[in-house]
Design a protein around this motif. Structure first.
Motif, PDB file in Angstrom:
ATOM      1  N   ILE A  81     -14.230 -40.563   7.358  1.00 42.52           N
ATOM      2  CA  ILE A  81     -15.356 -39.899   6.698  1.00 42.52           C
ATOM      3  C   ILE A  81     -14.921 -38.529   6.211  1.00 42.52           C
ATOM      4  CG2 ILE A  81     -17.637 -38.852   7.069  1.00 42.52           C
ATOM      5  CD1 ILE A  81     -18.316 -41.137   8.890  1.00 42.52           C
ATOM      6  N   PHE A  82     -15.286 -38.230   4.959  1.00 47.47           N
ATOM      7  CA  PHE A  82     -14.949 -36.951   4.358  1.00 47.47           C
ATOM      8  C   PHE A  82     -16.229 -36.194   4.011  1.00 47.47           C
ATOM      9  CE2 PHE A  82     -11.071 -39.223   4.083  1.00 47.47           C
ATOM     10  CZ  PHE A  82     -10.063 -38.288   3.976  1.00 47.47           C
ATOM     11  N   ILE A  83     -16.202 -34.903   4.240  1.00 55.08           N
ATOM     12  CA  ILE A  83     -17.327 -34.034   3.932  1.00 55.08           C
ATOM     13  C   ILE A  83     -17.144 -33.484   2.528  1.00 55.08           C
ATOM     14  CG2 ILE A  83     -18.609 -31.969   4.627  1.00 55.08           C
ATOM     15  CD1 ILE A  83     -18.739 -34.359   6.580  1.00 55.08           C
ATOM     16  N   LYS A  84     -18.187 -33.561   1.715  1.00 55.20           N
ATOM     17  CA  LYS A  84     -18.066 -33.125   0.323  1.00 55.20           C
ATOM     18  C   LYS A  84     -17.764 -31.641   0.234  1.00 55.20           C
ATOM     19  CE  LYS A  84     -23.073 -32.561  -0.358  1.00 55.20           C
ATOM     20  NZ  LYS A  84     -24.242 -33.008  -1.174  1.00 55.20           N
ATOM     21  N   LYS A  85     -17.158 -31.256  -0.855  1.00 52.83           N
ATOM     22  CA  LYS A  85     -16.746 -29.870  -1.031  1.00 52.83           C
ATOM     23  C   LYS A  85     -17.956 -28.937  -1.111  1.00 52.83           C
ATOM     24  CE  LYS A  85     -16.557 -30.149  -6.097  1.00 52.83           C
ATOM     25  NZ  LYS A  85     -15.681 -30.036  -7.284  1.00 52.83           N
ATOM     26  N   GLY A  86     -17.709 -27.672  -0.812  1.00 52.18           N
ATOM     27  CA  GLY A  86     -18.762 -26.670  -0.899  1.00 52.18           C
ATOM     28  C   GLY A  86     -19.428 -26.394   0.434  1.00 52.18           C
ATOM     29  N   PHE A  87     -20.198 -25.330   0.447  1.00 53.31           N
ATOM     30  CA  PHE A  87     -20.886 -24.881   1.647  1.00 53.31           C
ATOM     31  C   PHE A  87     -22.326 -25.366   1.609  1.00 53.31           C
ATOM     32  CE2 PHE A  87     -23.503 -21.884   3.968  1.00 53.31           C
ATOM     33  CZ  PHE A  87     -22.776 -21.648   5.121  1.00 53.31           C
ATOM     34  N   HIS A  88     -22.723 -26.129   2.625  1.00 55.33           N
ATOM     35  CA  HIS A  88     -24.068 -26.713   2.637  1.00 55.33           C
ATOM     36  C   HIS A  88     -24.630 -26.684   4.054  1.00 55.33           C
ATOM     37  CE1 HIS A  88     -23.138 -28.307  -1.362  1.00 55.33           C
ATOM     38  NE2 HIS A  88     -21.994 -28.738  -0.838  1.00 55.33           N
ATOM     39  N   ARG A  89     -25.581 -25.789   4.296  1.00 54.41           N
ATOM     40  CA  ARG A  89     -26.298 -25.850   5.560  1.00 54.41           C
ATOM     41  C   ARG A  89     -27.289 -27.005   5.509  1.00 54.41           C
ATOM     42  NH1 ARG A  89     -27.552 -19.478   6.171  1.00 54.41           N
ATOM     43  NH2 ARG A  89     -27.939 -19.825   3.960  1.00 54.41           N
ATOM     44  N   ASP A  90     -27.739 -27.420   6.679  1.00 52.42           N
ATOM     45  CA  ASP A  90     -28.620 -28.591   6.777  1.00 52.42           C
ATOM     46  C   ASP A  90     -30.068 -28.138   6.919  1.00 52.42           C
ATOM     47  OD1 ASP A  90     -29.657 -31.088   7.070  1.00 52.42           O
ATOM     48  OD2 ASP A  90     -28.948 -31.381   9.123  1.00 52.42           O
ATOM     49  N   SER A  91     -30.895 -28.492   5.938  1.00 55.08           N
ATOM     50  CA  SER A  91     -32.309 -28.128   5.980  1.00 55.08           C
ATOM     51  C   SER A  91     -33.161 -29.205   6.650  1.00 55.08           C
ATOM     52  CB  SER A  91     -32.832 -27.877   4.558  1.00 55.08           C
ATOM     53  OG  SER A  91     -32.694 -29.049   3.761  1.00 55.08           O
ATOM     54  N   ASN A  92     -32.537 -30.303   7.045  1.00 51.75           N
ATOM     55  CA  ASN A  92     -33.272 -31.398   7.685  1.00 51.75           C
ATOM     56  C   ASN A  92     -33.708 -31.040   9.098  1.00 51.75           C
ATOM     57  OD1 ASN A  92     -32.988 -33.792   5.785  1.00 51.75           O
ATOM     58  ND2 ASN A  92     -30.845 -33.176   6.011  1.00 51.75           N
ATOM     59  N   ALA A  93     -34.808 -31.647   9.530  1.00 52.93           N
ATOM     60  CA  ALA A  93     -35.148 -31.613  10.949  1.00 52.93           C
ATOM     61  C   ALA A  93     -34.074 -32.384  11.710  1.00 52.93           C
ATOM     62  CB  ALA A  93     -36.514 -32.246  11.176  1.00 52.93           C
ATOM     63  N   VAL A  94     -33.945 -32.108  12.995  1.00 54.94           N
ATOM     64  CA  VAL A  94     -32.922 -32.782  13.801  1.00 54.94           C
ATOM     65  C   VAL A  94     -33.068 -34.299  13.707  1.00 54.94           C
ATOM     66  CG1 VAL A  94     -32.029 -33.105  16.142  1.00 54.94           C
ATOM     67  CG2 VAL A  94     -32.743 -30.824  15.375  1.00 54.94           C
ATOM     68  N   SER A  95     -34.302 -34.771  13.670  1.00 58.20           N
ATOM     69  CA  SER A  95     -34.563 -36.220  13.637  1.00 58.20           C
ATOM     70  C   SER A  95     -34.168 -36.872  12.314  1.00 58.20           C
ATOM     71  CB  SER A  95     -36.038 -36.493  13.932  1.00 58.20           C
ATOM     72  OG  SER A  95     -36.870 -35.701  13.118  1.00 58.20           O
ATOM     73  N   TYR A  96     -33.811 -36.069  11.303  1.00 54.17           N
ATOM     74  CA  TYR A  96     -33.324 -36.604  10.022  1.00 54.17           C
ATOM     75  C   TYR A  96     -31.885 -36.189   9.730  1.00 54.17           C
ATOM     76  CZ  TYR A  96     -37.963 -38.150   8.421  1.00 54.17           C
ATOM     77  OH  TYR A  96     -39.165 -38.810   8.275  1.00 54.17           O
TER      78      TYR A  96
END
Length: 232
Positions: A81-96
């Protein structure tokens, strides 16, 4: 001597403008340290943690069911599994959240990952840039005697204002009012920042929500990476 003086003067002026780099907060999970932007997925795997991947758009607070049904799968650490380029924080709730941290079969919370600004990065090589807890995961941690600490503050005992002020000082920028209307006003905001507004140094932010008994109900620790241009 003149040159040395000019260099020293320049550095004094520069640091006066941009400030010194803030010290990253230390998150301890079950007595294992995690430092945002420094701790990698490989580091966590070596410490006995596991990474779980959630299927796209699947929701579940029943993690046992989600694991048995395949909605959430344990990552096999095979660089598949590869993580896409760039900086991305997660705005999802933990359950998502798409990426979850676990240990000994227990989901501990959600994480966000950063690899590189210009290319995809294998999951193992990515750094942790965010960790989140919700009330469900807090209850699960307590049932298994898992501990969470932020700069030494035990997050699973009563969150006392005096302890917060003593530990975080002027980093504590958001406090609950003296007479809160309801639980929506019960939270602390902490920031580890400098005068550069993340142009030069990493910055860190945490929000701790709690109930009328001063027990934590949710937690978010994240970072903004210095010299990052992901918004451009």
């Amino acid at each position: 001597l003149v040159v040395s003086f000019m260099v020293a003067l320049f550095l004094m002026i520069a640091y006066g403008q941009i400030g010194l780099p803030p010290k990253a907060p230390e998150l301890m999970i079950d007595d294992k340290p995690i430092t945002l932007t420094q701790t990698s997925v490989s580091d966590l795997l070596k410490e006995g943690f596991d990474i779980y991947i959630r299927e796209n758009d699947s929701f579940s607070n029943d993690y046992d069911e989600a694991l048995s049904s395949g909605k959430i799968k344990k990552y096999q650490a095979d660089k598949s599994i590869f993580i896409k380029k760039g900086f991305h924080r997660d705005s999802n709730a933990v359950s998502y959240a798409p990426y979850l941290l676990g240990k000994d079969g227990l989901i501990l919370g959600s994480i966000a990952l950063y690899g590189d600004e210009t290319k995809e990065t294998a999951l193992e090589d990515c750094k942790i840039i965010q960790f989140k807890l919700d009330e469900d995961r807090i209850k699960a941690a307590k049932s298994k005697a898992i501990s969470y600490k932020l700069d030494g503050v035990d997050l699973l005992t009563r969150i006392e204002e005096g302890t917060m002020r003593t530990t975080f000082g002027d980093k504590l920028w958001l406090l609950p009012p003296s007479k809160p209307i309801d639980e929506s006003q019960l939270h602390y905001g902490i920031q580890w920042t400098s005068g550069s507004d993340h142009l030069f140094w990493n910055q860190y932010f945490s929000y701790i929500h709690f109930d009328e008994s001063n027990m934590m109900t949710s937690f978010d620790l994240s970072t903004e990476i210095g010299r990052d241009d992901h918004k451009k």
